[in-house]
Write a protein that holds these residues in place. Structure first.
Motif, short mmCIF file in Angstrom:
data_model
loop_
_atom_site.label_atom_id
_atom_site.label_comp_id
_atom_site.label_asym_id
_atom_site.label_seq_id
_atom_site.Cartn_x
_atom_site.Cartn_y
_atom_site.Cartn_z
N LEU A 4 0.86 -1.17 0.00
CA LEU A 4 0.00 0.00 0.00
C LEU A 4 0.90 1.23 0.00
CD1 LEU A 4 -2.66 -1.03 2.68
CD2 LEU A 4 -2.72 -1.39 0.21
N GLU A 6 0.91 5.37 0.13
CA GLU A 6 0.18 6.61 0.34
C GLU A 6 0.92 7.76 -0.36
OE1 GLU A 6 0.04 4.48 4.47
OE2 GLU A 6 1.53 4.93 2.92
N SER A 21 -4.00 9.81 -1.20
CA SER A 21 -4.30 8.68 -2.04
C SER A 21 -3.59 7.44 -1.50
CB SER A 21 -3.84 8.96 -3.47
OG SER A 21 -4.05 7.84 -4.31
N CYS A 22 -4.26 6.31 -1.59
CA CYS A 22 -3.68 5.03 -1.17
C CYS A 22 -3.84 4.07 -2.33
CB CYS A 22 -4.40 4.50 0.07
SG CYS A 22 -3.91 2.83 0.55
N TRP A 36 -8.15 4.54 7.02
CA TRP A 36 -7.10 5.54 7.21
C TRP A 36 -6.93 5.75 8.71
CZ3 TRP A 36 -3.83 7.66 3.73
CH2 TRP A 36 -4.17 7.58 2.36
N THR A 77 -7.42 1.97 -5.65
CA THR A 77 -7.05 3.26 -5.07
C THR A 77 -8.18 3.79 -4.19
OG1 THR A 77 -5.68 3.81 -6.99
CG2 THR A 77 -6.28 5.61 -5.52
N TYR A 94 -1.72 6.93 7.68
CA TYR A 94 -1.49 5.60 7.14
C TYR A 94 -2.77 5.03 6.55
CZ TYR A 94 2.64 5.70 10.20
OH TYR A 94 3.82 6.04 10.84
N CYS A 95 -2.66 4.32 5.43
CA CYS A 95 -3.79 3.54 4.98
C CYS A 95 -3.51 2.08 5.28
CB CYS A 95 -4.09 3.77 3.50
SG CYS A 95 -2.96 3.00 2.35
N TRP A 113 -0.36 -2.51 5.74
CA TRP A 113 -0.23 -1.09 6.04
C TRP A 113 0.72 -0.43 5.05
CZ3 TRP A 113 -2.66 1.44 10.12
CH2 TRP A 113 -3.36 0.61 11.00
N GLY A 114 0.44 0.84 4.78
CA GLY A 114 1.36 1.64 3.99
C GLY A 114 2.45 2.23 4.88
#
Length: 123
Positions: A4, A6, A21-22, A36, A77, A94-95, A113-114
């Motif tokens: 992911l 971001e 954006s993710c 998020w 997305t 974080y996304c 997780w991003g």
């Protein structure tokens, strides 16, 4: 391997807007939920917003309700539109994705997780 990523963070003045954006690589958000979260150094990571991918139902923390909007942009997305930003919105955002379609507000429900993107709101 699911990743992911971001993007969209930055510095903005109080009252301004940002769109995060993710993007998911290695899969699409075909099922499950996307959330998020945000974290300030020294504090717990907190839920901000989430969306049940297949149903499209959204949930928000009380602190951002009416100012933030989470939405699906395409198959892989998710966007977080942040308006009327306040200094207290400053955090790393974080996304995360979860296997269940039910949106959870706890970190443990999310398995990917991003890396996070910094949002700074100046007063």
């Amino acid at each position: 391997q699911v990743q992911l990523i971001e993007s969209g963070g930055g510095l903005v003045q109080t009252g301004g807007s940002l769109r995060l954006s993710c993007a998911a690589s290695g899969r699409t958000f075909s099922r499950g939920a996307v959330g998020w979260f945000r974290q300030v150094s020294g504090k717990e990571r907190e839920f901000v917003a989430g969306i049940s991918w297949s149903v499209g139902v959204t949930y928000y923390a009380d602190s951002v309700k009416g100012r933030f909007t989470i939405s699906r942009d395409n198959a892989n997305t998710v966007l977080l539109q942040m308006n009327s930003l306040k200094p207290e919105d400053t955090a790393v955002y974080y996304c995360a994705s979860a296997p269940s379609f039910e949106v959870a507000r706890t970190r443990a429900a999310y398995n990917y997780w991003g890396q996070g993107t910094q949002v700074t709101v100046s007063s």
